[in-house]
Design a protein around this motif. Structure first.
Motif, PDB file in Angstrom:
ATOM      1  N   GLU A   1      -9.580  18.381 -38.764  1.00  0.00           N
ATOM      2  CA  GLU A   1      -8.415  17.505 -38.804  1.00  0.00           C
ATOM      3  C   GLU A   1      -8.286  16.851 -40.184  1.00  0.00           C
ATOM      4  N   SER A   2      -7.083  16.447 -40.527  1.00  0.00           N
ATOM      5  CA  SER A   2      -6.896  15.702 -41.773  1.00  0.00           C
ATOM      6  C   SER A   2      -7.445  14.291 -41.599  1.00  0.00           C
ATOM      7  N   GLY A   3      -7.795  13.650 -42.708  1.00  0.00           N
ATOM      8  CA  GLY A   3      -8.349  12.306 -42.650  1.00  0.00           C
ATOM      9  C   GLY A   3      -7.443  11.304 -41.944  1.00  0.00           C
ATOM     10  N   PRO A   4      -6.155  11.208 -42.338  1.00  0.00           N
ATOM     11  CA  PRO A   4      -5.263  10.260 -41.661  1.00  0.00           C
ATOM     12  C   PRO A   4      -5.105  10.547 -40.171  1.00  0.00           C
ATOM     13  N   ALA A   5      -5.023  11.830 -39.800  1.00  0.00           N
ATOM     14  CA  ALA A   5      -4.886  12.172 -38.382  1.00  0.00           C
ATOM     15  C   ALA A   5      -6.134  11.788 -37.616  1.00  0.00           C
ATOM     16  N   ARG A   6      -7.281  11.996 -38.227  1.00  0.00           N
ATOM     17  CA  ARG A   6      -8.549  11.644 -37.586  1.00  0.00           C
ATOM     18  C   ARG A   6      -8.631  10.132 -37.381  1.00  0.00           C
ATOM     19  N   ARG A   7      -8.215   9.370 -38.361  1.00  0.00           N
ATOM     20  CA  ARG A   7      -8.240   7.916 -38.251  1.00  0.00           C
ATOM     21  C   ARG A   7      -7.283   7.435 -37.161  1.00  0.00           C
ATOM     22  N   ARG A   8      -6.085   8.007 -37.112  1.00  0.00           N
ATOM     23  CA  ARG A   8      -5.122   7.615 -36.079  1.00  0.00           C
ATOM     24  C   ARG A   8      -5.667   7.903 -34.686  1.00  0.00           C
ATOM     25  N   ALA A   9      -6.250   9.078 -34.512  1.00  0.00           N
ATOM     26  CA  ALA A   9      -6.783   9.451 -33.205  1.00  0.00           C
ATOM     27  C   ALA A   9      -7.933   8.534 -32.799  1.00  0.00           C
ATOM     28  N   ARG A  10      -8.760   8.150 -33.759  1.00  0.00           N
ATOM     29  CA  ARG A  10      -9.885   7.256 -33.463  1.00  0.00           C
ATOM     30  C   ARG A  10      -9.383   5.887 -33.006  1.00  0.00           C
ATOM     31  N   ARG A  11      -8.370   5.379 -33.679  1.00  0.00           N
ATOM     32  CA  ARG A  11      -7.829   4.072 -33.301  1.00  0.00           C
ATOM     33  C   ARG A  11      -7.205   4.114 -31.908  1.00  0.00           C
ATOM     34  N   VAL A  12      -6.453   5.174 -31.630  1.00  0.00           N
ATOM     35  CA  VAL A  12      -5.841   5.311 -30.308  1.00  0.00           C
ATOM     36  C   VAL A  12      -6.913   5.399 -29.238  1.00  0.00           C
ATOM     37  N   LYS A  13      -7.951   6.153 -29.506  1.00  0.00           N
ATOM     38  CA  LYS A  13      -9.043   6.329 -28.556  1.00  0.00           C
ATOM     39  C   LYS A  13      -9.639   4.999 -28.114  1.00  0.00           C
ATOM     40  N   PHE A  14      -9.914   4.116 -29.061  1.00  0.00           N
ATOM     41  CA  PHE A  14     -10.564   2.849 -28.719  1.00  0.00           C
ATOM     42  C   PHE A  14      -9.569   1.815 -28.187  1.00  0.00           C
ATOM     43  N   ARG A  15      -8.324   1.880 -28.603  1.00  0.00           N
ATOM     44  CA  ARG A  15      -7.339   0.937 -28.072  1.00  0.00           C
ATOM     45  C   ARG A  15      -7.022   1.221 -26.608  1.00  0.00           C
ATOM     46  N   ARG A  16      -7.211   2.457 -26.190  1.00  0.00           N
ATOM     47  CA  ARG A  16      -6.947   2.809 -24.790  1.00  0.00           C
ATOM     48  C   ARG A  16      -8.053   2.330 -23.853  1.00  0.00           C
ATOM     49  N   MET A  17      -9.224   2.081 -24.377  1.00  0.00           N
ATOM     50  CA  MET A  17     -10.334   1.681 -23.519  1.00  0.00           C
ATOM     51  C   MET A  17     -10.063   0.326 -22.869  1.00  0.00           C
ATOM     52  N   GLY A  18     -10.315   0.248 -21.598  1.00  0.00           N
ATOM     53  CA  GLY A  18     -10.152  -1.008 -20.887  1.00  0.00           C
ATOM     54  C   GLY A  18      -8.737  -1.294 -20.431  1.00  0.00           C
ATOM     55  N   VAL A  19      -7.787  -0.399 -20.748  1.00  0.00           N
ATOM     56  CA  VAL A  19      -6.415  -0.585 -20.307  1.00  0.00           C
ATOM     57  C   VAL A  19      -6.272  -0.030 -18.895  1.00  0.00           C
ATOM     58  N   PHE A  20      -5.773  -0.828 -17.979  1.00  0.00           N
ATOM     59  CA  PHE A  20      -5.568  -0.363 -16.610  1.00  0.00           C
ATOM     60  C   PHE A  20      -4.402  -1.112 -15.990  1.00  0.00           C
ATOM     61  N   ALA A  21      -3.889  -0.561 -14.904  1.00  0.00           N
ATOM     62  CA  ALA A  21      -2.768  -1.174 -14.195  1.00  0.00           C
ATOM     63  C   ALA A  21      -3.195  -1.509 -12.775  1.00  0.00           C
ATOM     64  N   GLU A  22      -2.886  -2.727 -12.344  1.00  0.00           N
ATOM     65  CA  GLU A  22      -3.216  -3.131 -10.983  1.00  0.00           C
ATOM     66  C   GLU A  22      -2.078  -2.772 -10.044  1.00  0.00           C
ATOM     67  N   ALA A  23      -2.416  -2.336  -8.843  1.00  0.00           N
ATOM     68  CA  ALA A  23      -1.399  -2.008  -7.850  1.00  0.00           C
ATOM     69  C   ALA A  23      -0.693  -3.285  -7.411  1.00  0.00           C
TER      70      ALA A  23
END
Length: 296
Positions: free
Chosen positions: A274-296
């Motif tokens: 992967e390109s450097g910028p794409a790798r950085r973007r994917a890494r940030r998205v990966k960690f920002r998604r952690m802990g996100v959930f929706a309650e019924a």
């Protein structure tokens, strides 16, 4: 504390208690089995960072000092060659005997150690070297001197730096992965976890002391927050589990290193193209998604 904050805390405690009751009622979720992983992760004969460096890294040159105050032996950093590529390595180092454990501070680094790690990351970014981190610590050192030297801010800056890097980063939890002291070098493109390692926001003893004011309830706490590899993978906190020799990595260091090396090579292969910028973007998205959930 506000009434809202008090209500939220009460709700969290009730939810945790319910989880404990469910675990106790379900034999397939054995607290004893989870605690066995905790014990193996802390085994005194388990391979440490330098054991893996000796077996996986050629032409190793260790780097010392944070260019500000001191060198922290609880965190080792250096440059070497892994499978014909130059790579920067950062890892916690515990001690084998009492003298070395004291010298290494049981793998619990001061701010100086994390500043040294960041210096190595910046060197890797400048020269386009991949970064490999090996995580094995109960947590960053919580002593008065460490706090006076800026422990909290240093951990935050390490997280921020890893989020900015464009070079490939692979992290592996090889023993204990405790709190911010672990995650400060764990914000990676691929996070691996050895089969009998643990990864958690707090030690089982610390959790038990807070919830029940009894560190002796550590096994009960571990059953509740499940720091073992299988549950961390299920939660999406890690990307892959690295198998260990039968009985644990402490039974055969050479085989444990071979298995870890294969997993690191595979992980690097997945992100190097992967390109450097794409790798950085994917890494940030990966960690920002952690802990996100929706309650019924």
């Amino acid at each position: 504390m506000s009434l809202l904050g008090g209500a939220s805390l009460s709700s969290d405690l009730k939810r945790l208690q319910k989880q404990i009751e469910q675990l106790e009622a379900a034999p397939t979720l054995s607290g004893e089995e989870i605690w066995h992983s905790v014990e193996l992760a802390r085994h005194e004969d388990r391979p440490y960072t330098l054991d893996y460096v000796d077996r996986l890294i050629e032409d190793w040159v260790e780097l010392h000092g944070d260019r500000s105050r001191a060198d922290d032996p609880a965190l080792v950093t250096g440059i070497g060659r892994f499978n014909a590529r130059t790579i920067a390595v950062i890892g916690h180092q515990k001690g084998r005997d009492i003298k070395e454990r004291k010298y290494r501070n049981f793998g619990m680094a001061h701010p100086e150690g994390y500043r040294k790690a960041m210096r190595t990351m910046q060197l890797a970014e400048r020269h386009r070297f991949p970064v490999l981190t090996l995580i094995d610590t109960p947590g960053a050192w919580p002593g008065v001197a460490a706090e006076q030297h800026g422990q909290g801010g240093t951990l935050a800056r390490s997280h921020a730096l890893m989020a900015r890097l464009t070079v490939p980063i692979v992290a592996s939890i090889i023993g204990e992965g405790g709190s911010g002291g672990a995650s400060a070098i764990g914000l990676a493109d691929r996070v691996l976890m050895q089969e009998h390692a643990i990864y958690s926001v707090i030690t089982p003893e610390g959790c038990a002391a807070i919830l029940w004011r009894d560190a002796g309830q550590a096994q009960k706490a571990a059953a509740a927050f499940k720091p073992d590899a299988a549950h961390c993978l299920e939660l999406g906190v890690v990307d892959a589990i690295v198998p260990e020799p039968p009985g644990g990595a402490q039974t055969n260091h050479d085989e444990a290193a071979r298995l870890l090396g294969e997993s690191i090579e595979e992980a690097l292969g997945e992100v190097e193209h992967e390109s450097g910028p794409a790798r950085r973007r994917a890494r940030r998205v990966k960690f920002r998604r952690m802990g996100v959930f929706a309650e019924a």
